[in-house]
Design a protein around this motif. Structure first.
Motif, PDB file in Angstrom:
ATOM      1  N   THR A 189      34.606 -50.741  13.096  1.00 14.47           N
ATOM      2  CA  THR A 189      35.687 -50.006  13.099  1.00 14.47           C
ATOM      3  C   THR A 189      36.344 -49.544  12.095  1.00 14.47           C
ATOM      4  OG1 THR A 189      35.725 -51.027  15.731  1.00 14.47           O
ATOM      5  CG2 THR A 189      37.192 -49.196  14.883  1.00 14.47           C
ATOM      6  N   LEU A 190      37.533 -50.438  11.230  1.00 14.16           N
ATOM      7  CA  LEU A 190      38.410 -50.115   9.972  1.00 14.16           C
ATOM      8  C   LEU A 190      36.897 -49.324   9.224  1.00 14.16           C
ATOM      9  CD1 LEU A 190      40.694 -53.368   9.706  1.00 14.16           C
ATOM     10  CD2 LEU A 190      40.948 -50.793  11.263  1.00 14.16           C
ATOM     11  N   MET A 191      35.833 -49.558   8.526  1.00 12.84           N
ATOM     12  CA  MET A 191      35.610 -48.940   7.956  1.00 12.84           C
ATOM     13  C   MET A 191      34.876 -47.336   8.388  1.00 12.84           C
ATOM     14  SD  MET A 191      33.440 -52.310   5.714  1.00 12.84           S
ATOM     15  CE  MET A 191      32.401 -52.636   6.977  1.00 12.84           C
ATOM     16  N   LYS A 192      34.715 -47.384   9.775  1.00 11.25           N
ATOM     17  CA  LYS A 192      34.106 -46.404  10.122  1.00 11.25           C
ATOM     18  C   LYS A 192      35.102 -45.444  10.136  1.00 11.25           C
ATOM     19  CE  LYS A 192      31.188 -44.698  14.047  1.00 11.25           C
ATOM     20  NZ  LYS A 192      30.055 -44.838  14.863  1.00 11.25           N
TER      21      LYS A 192
ATOM     22  N   TYR B  12      27.769 -50.300   9.532  1.00 13.43           N
ATOM     23  CA  TYR B  12      28.769 -50.757   9.014  1.00 13.43           C
ATOM     24  C   TYR B  12      28.065 -52.272   8.801  1.00 13.43           C
ATOM     25  CZ  TYR B  12      30.961 -46.202   9.074  1.00 13.43           C
ATOM     26  OH  TYR B  12      31.058 -45.179   9.091  1.00 13.43           O
ATOM     27  N   PHE B  13      27.288 -53.215   9.488  1.00 14.12           N
ATOM     28  CA  PHE B  13      27.355 -54.848   9.644  1.00 14.12           C
ATOM     29  C   PHE B  13      27.105 -55.562   8.126  1.00 14.12           C
ATOM     30  CE2 PHE B  13      25.294 -58.678  10.405  1.00 14.12           C
ATOM     31  CZ  PHE B  13      26.034 -59.851  11.419  1.00 14.12           C
ATOM     32  N   PRO B  14      26.355 -55.031   7.655  1.00 18.87           N
ATOM     33  CA  PRO B  14      25.929 -55.337   6.183  1.00 18.87           C
ATOM     34  C   PRO B  14      27.374 -55.517   5.179  1.00 18.87           C
ATOM     35  CG  PRO B  14      24.081 -53.877   6.209  1.00 18.87           C
ATOM     36  CD  PRO B  14      24.919 -53.668   7.610  1.00 18.87           C
ATOM     37  N   ARG B  15      28.457 -54.854   5.318  1.00 17.25           N
ATOM     38  CA  ARG B  15      29.384 -54.438   4.881  1.00 17.25           C
ATOM     39  C   ARG B  15      30.380 -55.748   4.947  1.00 17.25           C
ATOM     40  NH1 ARG B  15      31.255 -48.501   4.220  1.00 17.25           N
ATOM     41  NH2 ARG B  15      33.231 -49.215   3.850  1.00 17.25           N
ATOM     42  N   THR B  16      30.285 -55.242   6.799  1.00 11.33           N
ATOM     43  CA  THR B  16      30.902 -56.692   7.176  1.00 11.33           C
ATOM     44  C   THR B  16      30.934 -58.447   6.893  1.00 11.33           C
ATOM     45  OG1 THR B  16      31.289 -55.422   9.398  1.00 11.33           O
ATOM     46  CG2 THR B  16      31.863 -57.440   9.662  1.00 11.33           C
ATOM     47  N   LEU B  17      29.335 -58.254   6.691  1.00  8.74           N
ATOM     48  CA  LEU B  17      28.987 -59.598   6.151  1.00  8.74           C
ATOM     49  C   LEU B  17      29.371 -60.053   4.671  1.00  8.74           C
ATOM     50  CD1 LEU B  17      25.112 -59.967   7.550  1.00  8.74           C
ATOM     51  CD2 LEU B  17      26.941 -60.961   7.803  1.00  8.74           C
ATOM     52  N   ASP B  18      30.005 -58.778   3.977  1.00  7.73           N
ATOM     53  CA  ASP B  18      30.322 -59.071   2.509  1.00  7.73           C
ATOM     54  C   ASP B  18      31.356 -59.282   2.984  1.00  7.73           C
ATOM     55  OD1 ASP B  18      28.486 -57.831   1.099  1.00  7.73           O
ATOM     56  OD2 ASP B  18      28.400 -55.703   1.038  1.00  7.73           O
ATOM     57  N   VAL B  19      32.258 -57.763   4.064  1.00 12.68           N
ATOM     58  CA  VAL B  19      33.782 -59.319   3.932  1.00 12.68           C
ATOM     59  C   VAL B  19      34.366 -60.274   4.323  1.00 12.68           C
ATOM     60  CG1 VAL B  19      35.936 -58.460   5.589  1.00 12.68           C
ATOM     61  CG2 VAL B  19      34.805 -56.438   4.791  1.00 12.68           C
ATOM     62  N   MET B  20      33.251 -61.462   5.555  1.00 11.07           N
ATOM     63  CA  MET B  20      33.473 -62.084   5.926  1.00 11.07           C
ATOM     64  C   MET B  20      32.518 -63.350   4.308  1.00 11.07           C
ATOM     65  SD  MET B  20      30.923 -62.093   9.217  1.00 11.07           S
ATOM     66  CE  MET B  20      30.744 -63.902   9.519  1.00 11.07           C
TER      67      MET B  20
ATOM     68  N   MET C  90      30.664 -65.635  14.322  1.00 10.34           N
ATOM     69  CA  MET C  90      28.974 -65.050  14.092  1.00 10.34           C
ATOM     70  C   MET C  90      28.429 -66.176  13.721  1.00 10.34           C
ATOM     71  SD  MET C  90      29.482 -60.864  12.437  1.00 10.34           S
ATOM     72  CE  MET C  90      31.038 -59.585  12.805  1.00 10.34           C
ATOM     73  N   PRO C  91      27.890 -66.906  14.737  1.00  7.50           N
ATOM     74  CA  PRO C  91      26.746 -67.866  14.746  1.00  7.50           C
ATOM     75  C   PRO C  91      25.925 -67.420  13.960  1.00  7.50           C
ATOM     76  CG  PRO C  91      27.384 -67.842  17.220  1.00  7.50           C
ATOM     77  CD  PRO C  91      27.922 -67.243  16.443  1.00  7.50           C
ATOM     78  N   PHE C  92      25.507 -68.054  13.355  1.00  6.87           N
ATOM     79  CA  PHE C  92      23.729 -67.630  12.680  1.00  6.87           C
ATOM     80  C   PHE C  92      23.325 -66.724  11.684  1.00  6.87           C
ATOM     81  CE2 PHE C  92      23.244 -69.984  17.324  1.00  6.87           C
ATOM     82  CZ  PHE C  92      22.990 -70.730  17.231  1.00  6.87           C
ATOM     83  N   HIS C  93      24.459 -66.485  11.566  1.00 11.79           N
ATOM     84  CA  HIS C  93      24.588 -65.075  10.598  1.00 11.79           C
ATOM     85  C   HIS C  93      23.659 -65.381   9.354  1.00 11.79           C
ATOM     86  CE1 HIS C  93      28.114 -66.450   8.749  1.00 11.79           C
ATOM     87  NE2 HIS C  93      27.680 -66.271   8.180  1.00 11.79           N
ATOM     88  N   ASP C  94      24.018 -66.644   8.824  1.00  9.43           N
ATOM     89  CA  ASP C  94      22.845 -67.004   7.821  1.00  9.43           C
ATOM     90  C   ASP C  94      21.651 -67.622   7.584  1.00  9.43           C
ATOM     91  OD1 ASP C  94      23.965 -68.893   8.838  1.00  9.43           O
ATOM     92  OD2 ASP C  94      24.933 -69.967   7.274  1.00  9.43           O
ATOM     93  N   ASN C  95      21.227 -67.283   8.650  1.00 16.63           N
ATOM     94  CA  ASN C  95      19.701 -67.469   9.348  1.00 16.63           C
ATOM     95  C   ASN C  95      18.990 -66.599   9.727  1.00 16.63           C
ATOM     96  OD1 ASN C  95      22.052 -70.197  10.730  1.00 16.63           O
ATOM     97  ND2 ASN C  95      20.149 -70.706   8.454  1.00 16.63           N
TER      98      ASN C  95
ATOM     99  N   TYR D  19      19.510 -59.292  13.046  1.00 14.06           N
ATOM    100  CA  TYR D  19      21.442 -59.614  13.440  1.00 14.06           C
ATOM    101  C   TYR D  19      22.867 -58.537  13.994  1.00 14.06           C
ATOM    102  CZ  TYR D  19      24.921 -63.306  14.103  1.00 14.06           C
ATOM    103  OH  TYR D  19      26.098 -64.079  14.819  1.00 14.06           O
ATOM    104  N   SER D  20      22.337 -57.123  13.074  1.00 11.95           N
ATOM    105  CA  SER D  20      22.801 -55.960  13.079  1.00 11.95           C
ATOM    106  C   SER D  20      23.130 -55.519  14.178  1.00 11.95           C
ATOM    107  CB  SER D  20      23.117 -55.027  11.561  1.00 11.95           C
ATOM    108  OG  SER D  20      21.476 -55.041  11.563  1.00 11.95           O
ATOM    109  N   ARG D  21      21.320 -55.327  15.048  1.00  8.22           N
ATOM    110  CA  ARG D  21      21.338 -54.549  16.135  1.00  8.22           C
ATOM    111  C   ARG D  21      21.613 -55.155  17.499  1.00  8.22           C
ATOM    112  NH1 ARG D  21      18.458 -52.615  12.165  1.00  8.22           N
ATOM    113  NH2 ARG D  21      17.418 -50.518  12.243  1.00  8.22           N
ATOM    114  N   ILE D  22      22.491 -56.647  17.475  1.00  7.53           N
ATOM    115  CA  ILE D  22      22.692 -57.389  18.026  1.00  7.53           C
ATOM    116  C   ILE D  22      23.916 -57.678  17.960  1.00  7.53           C
ATOM    117  CG2 ILE D  22      22.549 -59.854  19.200  1.00  7.53           C
ATOM    118  CD1 ILE D  22      20.527 -60.605  17.927  1.00  7.53           C
ATOM    119  N   PHE D  23      24.775 -57.547  16.920  1.00  3.98           N
ATOM    120  CA  PHE D  23      26.056 -57.772  17.063  1.00  3.98           C
ATOM    121  C   PHE D  23      26.046 -56.515  16.533  1.00  3.98           C
ATOM    122  CE2 PHE D  23      25.412 -62.123  16.853  1.00  3.98           C
ATOM    123  CZ  PHE D  23      27.288 -62.438  17.911  1.00  3.98           C
ATOM    124  N   ASP D  24      26.061 -55.081  17.664  1.00  8.85           N
ATOM    125  CA  ASP D  24      26.513 -53.734  17.081  1.00  8.85           C
ATOM    126  C   ASP D  24      27.074 -53.117  17.612  1.00  8.85           C
ATOM    127  OD1 ASP D  24      25.446 -53.964  19.367  1.00  8.85           O
ATOM    128  OD2 ASP D  24      23.921 -52.308  19.348  1.00  8.85           O
ATOM    129  N   ARG D  25      28.707 -53.420  17.843  1.00  7.44           N
ATOM    130  CA  ARG D  25      29.084 -52.835  18.355  1.00  7.44           C
ATOM    131  C   ARG D  25      30.796 -54.254  18.611  1.00  7.44           C
ATOM    132  NH1 ARG D  25      26.319 -52.283  24.124  1.00  7.44           N
ATOM    133  NH2 ARG D  25      24.789 -52.290  22.520  1.00  7.44           N
TER     134      ARG D  25
END
Length: 284
Positions: free
Chosen positions: A67-70, A238-246, A260-265, A271-277
């Motif tokens: 949301t902040l990046m948006k 913005y999810f790929p950039r959120t991963l960069d923040v993480m 965000m469980p299993f985000h690295d698997n 994943y971005s289409r599941i955690f999309d909001r």
């Protein structure tokens, strides 16, 4: 026989092609309450706002990073406040609190830069010690920040739980909320809107199964749980950039896997289409 083999291979290929989309639909159905309205933007209208984000720890901003990046890309100004330097967050095994505070301050600065924040304000309140600081002192600090920065919009945690039950989270949300409600509409008080990060019911249910932080701290009484969201903001792109923040929070990777469980698997495009909001409650 050859024809049967071709048909079988085609069927297998079709199933493999469909399987990621089945996973996405399954994940979204188990993660989102579809009766919660979706918004394209957190704030509506043409004016460009100054947004003040107040969280207690480095890495808390991950919950609203999309949301902040948006907001930043839409031309709004992002001012971020981190009340502590996270010296108690030794999940990586770093026992020296002075060293850890320095590392986490550096991580927070990297994360703020990735988000595109116009300014990061690092304070030095004691990590896991905001209860000792006291609500009145925290409110005074929030009022001072608002007078200094003159934001139009406030973002913080909720005042009931603090997302998953951390006292620092709850007290930060309570301090910001009370200052806002006590002063909204008064001459010289600039914020006209406040939003709190929250989760929908399905996310809470899943978190209580998967997250040790939720299992340890979240209230057992449903009536004492998180406030229900008023809306969600679409953040998939913005999810790929959120991963960069993480990833910028290198010392906190074990904790962030709870968020965000299993985000690295799981592949990012799935994943971005599941955690999309991201979900919010508006304080009124």
């Amino acid at each position: 026989m050859k024809k049967l083999l071709i048909v079988s291979l085609g069927l297998i290929g079709f199933i493999l092609l469909l399987s990621p989309w089945i996973l996405i639909l399954f994940g979204k159905n188990h993660l989102h309450d579809h009766d919660v309205p979706q918004q394209e933007q957190l704030v509506k209208g043409e004016p460009k706002y100054r947004v003040l984000v107040v969280f207690p720890h480095p890495d808390d901003e991950v919950t609203v990073a999309g949301t902040l990046m948006k907001l930043k890309e839409e031309g709004h100004e992002i001012q971020m406040v981190c009340l502590t330097r996270g010296e108690k967050g030794n999940s990586s095994g770093i026992a020296d609190e002075v060293q850890l505070a320095k590392l986490r301050t550096d991580e927070m600065q990297k994360a703020a830069a990735l988000i595109g924040a116009d300014q990061l304000h690092m304070k030095n309140y004691p990590d896991s010690g905001l209860e000792e600081v006291g609500l009145d002192s925290l409110k005074a600090a929030v009022r001072e920040l608002i007078e200094q920065i003159q934001p139009d919009v406030l973002i913080s945690y909720d005042s009931k739980v603090g997302l998953y039950g951390h006292p620092d989270h709850r007290l930060t949300g309570q301090a910001v909320e009370e200052v806002f409600l006590e002063n909204k509409g008064n001459e010289g008080f600039s914020p006209g809107e406040m939003y709190q990060v929250t989760l929908c019911k399905k996310q809470v249910k899943l978190a209580l199964k998967l997250s040790s932080g939720f299992q340890k701290n979240y209230p057992e009484d449903p009536n004492l749980g998180l406030p229900e969201p008023d809306f969600s903001v679409q953040t998939r792109e913005y999810f790929p950039r959120t991963l960069d923040v993480m990833q910028a929070h290198a010392t906190q990777q074990a904790v962030l896997k709870d968020l965000m469980p299993f985000h690295d698997n799981v592949p990012t495009w799935i994943y971005s289409r599941i955690f999309d909001r991201e979900y919010f409650r508006e304080v009124k």
